[in-house]
Write an enzyme that holds these catalytic residues in place. Structure first.
Site, PDB file in Angstrom:
ATOM      1  CE  LYS A 158       0.553  -4.124   7.458  1.00  0.00           C
ATOM      2  NZ  LYS A 158       1.001  -3.047   5.600  1.00  0.00           N
ATOM      3  CE1 TYR A 168     -16.140  -0.025  -5.889  1.00  0.00           C
ATOM      4  CE2 TYR A 168     -16.510  -2.477  -7.575  1.00  0.00           C
ATOM      5  CZ  TYR A 168     -16.855  -0.619  -7.559  1.00  0.00           C
ATOM      6  OH  TYR A 168     -17.827  -0.332  -8.032  1.00  0.00           O
ATOM      7  CB  THR A 175      -0.833  -0.060   1.073  1.00  0.00           C
ATOM      8  OG1 THR A 175      -2.021  -1.036   1.546  1.00  0.00           O
ATOM      9  CG2 THR A 175      -1.957   0.904   1.513  1.00  0.00           C
TER      10      THR A 175
END
Length: 293
Positions: free
Chosen positions: A163, A107, A44
């Site tokens: 994570k 999404y 990210t």
């Protein structure tokens, strides 16, 4: 399999949004010298969402080449399309990565069964071990503990770590209760890493480590040694910086911070990411000062 301070590397771009390989190689070299235990390219913070597939895995390959086996490389490779995610795993392997960091489908908003089936479909064809990346604030898809436990229990050789950026600290204990201490749990939130490690975590895939790799590595080493007095001292030094790096859309603030600690570091971002506003810059400046940077 992984532990310690693991930076989610920023990707240096010039003013036109073009990748600057020399700056990236310098960043990798500095991170290793400062004690980072592994590297995450194209996550990210690395603006993976704005990279083409070819760009993404070319950058992973540069990271692998510069690391030269001194630390593991965990390539960002997730997708909301299961078929694309499978292809990304192959591309990450071909680029030389040691493992892949994989978010659940974003999404689409699949059910917990859909999340499980996504990862179950990847299992028989993945050439790399997978670090599950749970970040519901970005994906709007939360891997619930029961689902994560099911995934790891059914494919224990493949899904080696998580994570966890859910922000729910009790999940460390929930995962440990079912999977034992052999399952690697890494915090995805710098500001929660102290509590995360105290309940059984073994490291952090970190934004702040881009800017303060030595302090973050020392913090993780103190936690691993059980020296929580030292860890608390370092956490207090770093906490304002942890917060400041998210006072505007990330990775804007961390790239601004990089220009302060690494003069000449490229200032480029790819739209829709933008340079942080004045308030965020002031917060970063204060956080750097508090950390002694």
């Amino acid at each position: 399999m992984f532990s310690g301070s693991i930076p989610a590397l920023v990707t240096p771009f010039d003013a036109h949004g073009e990748f600057i390989e020399s700056a990236y190689r310098d960043l990798v070299e500095w991170q290793i010298a400062e004690g980072s235990a592994a590297l995450v390219p194209c996550g990210t913070t690395g603006e993976a969402a704005t990279l083409t597939k070819d760009e993404q895995f070319a950058i992973v390959k540069v990271c692998v080449d510069q690391a030269k086996g001194r630390v593991p490389v965990i390539a960002g490779a997730g997708s909301n399309d299961t078929r694309v995610a499978a292809a990304n795993l192959i591309a990450a392997k071909e680029a030389g990565a040691d493992a892949a960091l994989m978010v659940p489908p974003y999404y689409n908003r699949p059910s917990q069964e859909g999340i499980y089936q996504h990862f179950a479909a990847l299992a028989p064809q993945s050439p790399l071990p997978i670090v599950l990346y749970n970040v519901p604030a970005r994906t709007v898809t939360d891997i619930q503990p029961e689902t994560l436990i099911r995934i790891v229990s059914d494919f224990p050789e493949l899904f080696v770590a998580v994570k966890d950026a859910s922000g729910v600290l009790q999940r460390v204990s929930q995962h440990r209760a079912a999977l034992g201490d052999g399952f690697c749990q890494l915090s995805g939130n710098d500001d929660l890493a102290l509590g995360y490690n105290a309940t059984g975590g073994v490291g952090c895939i970190s934004v702040t480590a881009n800017v303060a790799p030595r302090l973050c590595a020392d913090f993780q080493a103190a936690c691993a040694a059980g020296d929580y007095a030292k860890a608390l001292e370092l956490n207090d030094r770093l906490f304002a910086l942890h917060v400041a790096l998210f006072t505007d859309a990330s990775p804007g603030p961390v790239k601004y911070a990089m220009t302060k600690v690494r003069p000449g570091f490229p200032e480029g971002l790819r739209l829709p990411m933008t340079w942080p506003g004045e308030a965020a810059r002031k917060a970063v400046d204060a956080g750097l000062a508090r950390a002694g940077l």
